[in-house]
Motif scaffolding. Structure first.
Motif, PDB file in Angstrom:
ATOM      1  N   TRP A  91       0.810  -1.227   0.000  1.00 38.42           N
ATOM      2  CA  TRP A  91       0.000   0.000   0.000  1.00 38.42           C
ATOM      3  C   TRP A  91       0.841   1.274   0.000  1.00 38.42           C
ATOM      4  N   LYS A  92       2.119   1.108   0.263  1.00 37.05           N
ATOM      5  CA  LYS A  92       2.980   2.273   0.482  1.00 37.05           C
ATOM      6  C   LYS A  92       2.938   3.277  -0.674  1.00 37.05           C
ATOM      7  N   ASN A  93       2.993   2.743  -1.894  1.00 40.08           N
ATOM      8  CA  ASN A  93       3.132   3.658  -3.038  1.00 40.08           C
ATOM      9  C   ASN A  93       1.840   3.826  -3.838  1.00 40.08           C
ATOM     10  N   VAL A  94       0.703   3.503  -3.239  1.00 29.30           N
ATOM     11  CA  VAL A  94      -0.568   3.637  -3.967  1.00 29.30           C
ATOM     12  C   VAL A  94      -1.025   5.098  -3.910  1.00 29.30           C
ATOM     13  N   GLU A  95      -1.279   5.620  -5.097  1.00 29.82           N
ATOM     14  CA  GLU A  95      -1.664   7.025  -5.185  1.00 29.82           C
ATOM     15  C   GLU A  95      -3.034   7.248  -4.529  1.00 29.82           C
ATOM     16  N   GLY A  96      -3.147   8.235  -3.707  1.00 20.96           N
ATOM     17  CA  GLY A  96      -4.416   8.539  -3.022  1.00 20.96           C
ATOM     18  C   GLY A  96      -4.489   7.922  -1.629  1.00 20.96           C
ATOM     19  N   ALA A  97      -3.627   6.928  -1.371  1.00 24.79           N
ATOM     20  CA  ALA A  97      -3.681   6.246  -0.058  1.00 24.79           C
ATOM     21  C   ALA A  97      -2.834   6.962   0.981  1.00 24.79           C
ATOM     22  N   GLU A  98      -1.951   7.807   0.486  1.00 25.40           N
ATOM     23  CA  GLU A  98      -0.980   8.418   1.421  1.00 25.40           C
ATOM     24  C   GLU A  98      -1.639   9.320   2.468  1.00 25.40           C
ATOM     25  N   GLY A  99      -2.797   9.917   2.117  1.00 27.22           N
ATOM     26  CA  GLY A  99      -3.465  10.813   3.078  1.00 27.22           C
ATOM     27  C   GLY A  99      -4.445  10.096   3.991  1.00 27.22           C
ATOM     28  N   VAL A 100      -4.631   8.820   3.751  1.00 17.37           N
ATOM     29  CA  VAL A 100      -5.634   8.073   4.529  1.00 17.37           C
ATOM     30  C   VAL A 100      -4.978   7.470   5.773  1.00 17.37           C
ATOM     31  N   ARG A 101      -5.426   7.961   6.915  1.00 23.96           N
ATOM     32  CA  ARG A 101      -4.802   7.477   8.165  1.00 23.96           C
ATOM     33  C   ARG A 101      -5.721   6.510   8.909  1.00 23.96           C
ATOM     34  N   ASN A 102      -7.039   6.683   8.696  1.00 25.92           N
ATOM     35  CA  ASN A 102      -7.963   5.830   9.447  1.00 25.92           C
ATOM     36  C   ASN A 102      -9.229   5.566   8.635  1.00 25.92           C
ATOM     37  N   VAL A 103     -10.160   4.850   9.220  1.00 26.83           N
ATOM     38  CA  VAL A 103     -11.373   4.447   8.491  1.00 26.83           C
ATOM     39  C   VAL A 103     -12.209   5.662   8.096  1.00 26.83           C
ATOM     40  N   SER A 104     -12.230   6.692   8.923  1.00 24.77           N
ATOM     41  CA  SER A 104     -12.998   7.911   8.596  1.00 24.77           C
ATOM     42  C   SER A 104     -12.425   8.557   7.335  1.00 24.77           C
ATOM     43  N   ASP A 105     -11.089   8.612   7.263  1.00 25.73           N
ATOM     44  CA  ASP A 105     -10.430   9.167   6.067  1.00 25.73           C
ATOM     45  C   ASP A 105     -10.786   8.338   4.847  1.00 25.73           C
ATOM     46  N   LEU A 106     -10.790   7.005   5.026  1.00 23.81           N
ATOM     47  CA  LEU A 106     -11.087   6.101   3.905  1.00 23.81           C
ATOM     48  C   LEU A 106     -12.528   6.306   3.435  1.00 23.81           C
ATOM     49  N   ASN A 107     -13.455   6.442   4.395  1.00 22.58           N
ATOM     50  CA  ASN A 107     -14.857   6.728   4.066  1.00 22.58           C
ATOM     51  C   ASN A 107     -14.972   7.984   3.214  1.00 22.58           C
ATOM     52  N   ALA A 108     -14.263   9.027   3.643  1.00 25.04           N
ATOM     53  CA  ALA A 108     -14.316  10.304   2.942  1.00 25.04           C
ATOM     54  C   ALA A 108     -13.752  10.167   1.533  1.00 25.04           C
ATOM     55  N   LEU A 109     -12.643   9.423   1.409  1.00 21.16           N
ATOM     56  CA  LEU A 109     -12.005   9.236   0.107  1.00 21.16           C
ATOM     57  C   LEU A 109     -12.934   8.486  -0.843  1.00 21.16           C
ATOM     58  N   ILE A 110     -13.562   7.409  -0.341  1.00 22.81           N
ATOM     59  CA  ILE A 110     -14.457   6.597  -1.191  1.00 22.81           C
ATOM     60  C   ILE A 110     -15.650   7.438  -1.651  1.00 22.81           C
ATOM     61  N   LEU A 111     -16.192   8.238  -0.719  1.00 23.22           N
ATOM     62  CA  LEU A 111     -17.321   9.108  -1.052  1.00 23.22           C
ATOM     63  C   LEU A 111     -16.937  10.092  -2.161  1.00 23.22           C
ATOM     64  N   GLU A 112     -15.736  10.603  -2.034  1.00 25.24           N
ATOM     65  CA  GLU A 112     -15.232  11.567  -3.016  1.00 25.24           C
ATOM     66  C   GLU A 112     -15.088  10.905  -4.384  1.00 25.24           C
ATOM     67  N   ILE A 113     -14.524   9.689  -4.372  1.00 25.20           N
ATOM     68  CA  ILE A 113     -14.329   8.959  -5.637  1.00 25.20           C
ATOM     69  C   ILE A 113     -15.677   8.657  -6.285  1.00 25.20           C
ATOM     70  N   LYS A 114     -16.627   8.195  -5.487  1.00 23.96           N
ATOM     71  CA  LYS A 114     -17.962   7.838  -6.007  1.00 23.96           C
ATOM     72  C   LYS A 114     -18.651   9.058  -6.602  1.00 23.96           C
ATOM     73  N   GLU A 115     -18.547  10.161  -5.864  1.00 23.47           N
ATOM     74  CA  GLU A 115     -19.195  11.389  -6.344  1.00 23.47           C
ATOM     75  C   GLU A 115     -18.593  11.842  -7.661  1.00 23.47           C
ATOM     76  N   GLU A 116     -17.279  11.721  -7.754  1.00 20.32           N
ATOM     77  CA  GLU A 116     -16.598  12.102  -8.996  1.00 20.32           C
ATOM     78  C   GLU A 116     -17.054  11.211 -10.146  1.00 20.32           C
ATOM     79  N   GLU A 117     -17.167   9.899  -9.860  1.00 14.20           N
ATOM     80  CA  GLU A 117     -17.610   8.944 -10.886  1.00 14.20           C
ATOM     81  C   GLU A 117     -19.024   9.295 -11.359  1.00 14.20           C
ATOM     82  N   ASN A 118     -19.907   9.552 -10.390  1.00 14.08           N
ATOM     83  CA  ASN A 118     -21.297   9.892 -10.732  1.00 14.08           C
ATOM     84  C   ASN A 118     -21.368  11.195 -11.510  1.00 14.08           C
ATOM     85  N   GLY A 119     -20.538  12.158 -11.122  1.00 11.42           N
ATOM     86  CA  GLY A 119     -20.513  13.459 -11.769  1.00 11.42           C
ATOM     87  C   GLY A 119     -20.040  13.368 -13.201  1.00 11.42           C
ATOM     88  N   SER A 120     -19.049  12.504 -13.443  1.00 11.89           N
ATOM     89  CA  SER A 120     -18.514  12.394 -14.801  1.00 11.89           C
ATOM     90  C   SER A 120     -19.427  11.513 -15.656  1.00 11.89           C
TER      91      SER A 120
END
Lengths: 181, 254
Positions: free
Chosen positions: B225-254
């Motif tokens: 996981w060390k070099n996965v882009e986008g994972a570096e800012g995720v420290r805990n499950v709350s961060d991961l939740n926020a990241l997934i929500l952001e990705i989903k919203e972007e997908e839906n928007g595009s």
């Protein structure tokens, strides 16, 4: 100076003659003392043999802070009380009407002079602890402090017992007995 | 009444007997002390080993903590169940798919969840050629779902098929170097795809199928996981939740 303690010190240093000296000096006194609790010469003899052999086995227990006789009498008393407990004898056993030949011999050995015999004869009329205090102080020539250790009482209590015992003995012995006390 | 010499003899006899008894008792006491100390050492060793393996009871504190999951539901991470005399074989991962971007992982997953492993059962492929070959040793990991982050959780217990496992009979541990085998009672965030054939879940990538939830560390700071882009800012499950929500919203928007 405590000659018995000195003998014990020599025994610890390996002098075998010291063993004989201690036994000769203290054994019959101890039997007589223990017999005061047990009123059974053979049981008293057995308890005294146990107490004195304990002294020679547990070499580090005696710390020379009291006289060897005091220590041995404390040990003897403790074993005598254990004996009574294990044999279910809670109440003190009354003295038989006629003492056994062994007891008579033991008494003669320990009460060599007329004074001791006269006091001893009068002792039976005193309460147990008073009797014990008088025996230790007058017959065993212990100081009140040493007798207190054997009896597990305070020095003051022993002093009082001896003082009151003397008063009672004077009454019992009458005019001629006063000179013994 | 006997002569004093007879009493002396009797006392000497009693002294000899008592000294023998005392020596015997001392020997017995010494033996007992040795046995007790060995037993105590074993007991302490067992307790310490259990504590290291993470089976010690938790401290009883409850709360969301940094993981976003009640900490009581989590257990301390267990580094390994592999005993020291066990040999480890690493599965060859040179031809296996590895992600370099968090967005791709999230998009490929049918289920992203937090769960605690209840049981691990390892099986060996009947053909059993080279054990380091992917797919020759697999484990069925039963997991209790604690938090469903993305996808649909039909049940609170799922079975995940993962590469590798521990073969106790052969004293072998077959594992991915970058994604170690799931260990019972540990908690993980899992990234899963549904396997059409078995109905079980499989890890979306053999190297990046799960990450161990450590109460004292980052989610994506170790292994593949060390070099996965986008994972570096995720420290805990709350961060991961926020990241997934952001990705989903972007997908839906595009």
């Amino acid at each position: 100076m405590d000659h018995d303690a000195d003998s014990y010190r020599r025994f610890l240093e390996g002098d075998d003659r010291a063993f004989d000296e201690i036994v000769e000096s203290l054994f019959f006194r101890l039997v007589y003392f223990v017999n005061g609790y047990l009123h059974d010469y053979h049981a008293a003899e057995d308890v005294a043999l146990d107490a004195i052999s304990d002294l020679f086995v547990n070499k580090k227990r005696y710390n020379f802070k009291v006289s060897l006789k005091t220590y041995l009498f404390m040990l003897g008393k403790s074993l005598a009380l254990n004996y009574l407990k294990h044999n279910g004898i809670i109440e003190s056993v009354p003295l038989p009407e006629d003492a056994s030949p062994d007891e008579t011999e033991l008494e003669e050995l320990n009460l060599a002079d007329e004074r001791s015999r006269a006091i001893n004869a009068a002792l039976d009329e005193l309460p147990d602890d008073m009797k014990e205090a008088i025996r230790l102080v007058y017959f065993e020539e212990m100081r009140c402090e040493e007798a207190a250790k054997v009896m597990n009482k305070s020095k003051k209590q022993v002093y009082n017992l001896v003082f009151r015992g003397k008063d009672k003995l004077k009454t019992i012995l009458g005019e001629e007995g006063k000179e013994y006390l | 009444m006997k002569e004093i010499s007879e009493y002396k003899e009797e006392i000497r006899k009693r002294v000899a007997i008592k000294e023998t008894v005392r020596r015997t008792e001392n020997r017995r006491f010494f033996t007992l002390a040795v046995v007790m100390s060995v037993m105590m050492t074993l007991l302490v060793g067992t307790v310490v080993a259990a504590a290291i393996r993470g089976r010690a009871p938790d401290d009883g504190k409850e709360g969301a903590g940094t993981t976003g999951i009640p900490t009581k539901a989590l257990t301390r991470p267990q580094e390994t169940t592999v005993s020291p005399d066990m040999k480890t074989i690493f599965i060859r991962d040179d031809e296996l798919n590895s992600y370099t971007n968090m967005r791709n992982i999230v998009n490929d997953c049918d289920l992203i969840a937090v769960g605690t492993v209840l049981n691990v059962e390892t099986v060996v492929n009947e053909k059993e050629g080279d054990l380091s070959e992917p797919g020759n040793v697999n484990s069925f990991v039963t997991m209790k779902i604690l938090n469903c982050i993305s996808g649909k959780c039909d049940s609170d217990e799922i079975v995940i098929t993962e590469n590798g496992g521990v073969l106790e009979s052969k004293k072998l541990s077959v594992t991915m170097d970058t994604n170690r085998n799931a260990v019972a009672f540990n908690s993980y965030v899992v990234f899963l795809k549904k396997d059409g054939e078995s109905g079980n879940y499989v890890e979306v990538s053999p190297a990046q199928g799960k990450t161990n939830i450590r109460l004292d560390g980052d989610l994506f700071s170790e292994g593949a996981w060390k070099n996965v882009e986008g994972a570096e800012g995720v420290r805990n499950v709350s961060d991961l939740n926020a990241l997934i929500l952001e990705i989903k919203e972007e997908e839906n928007g595009s």
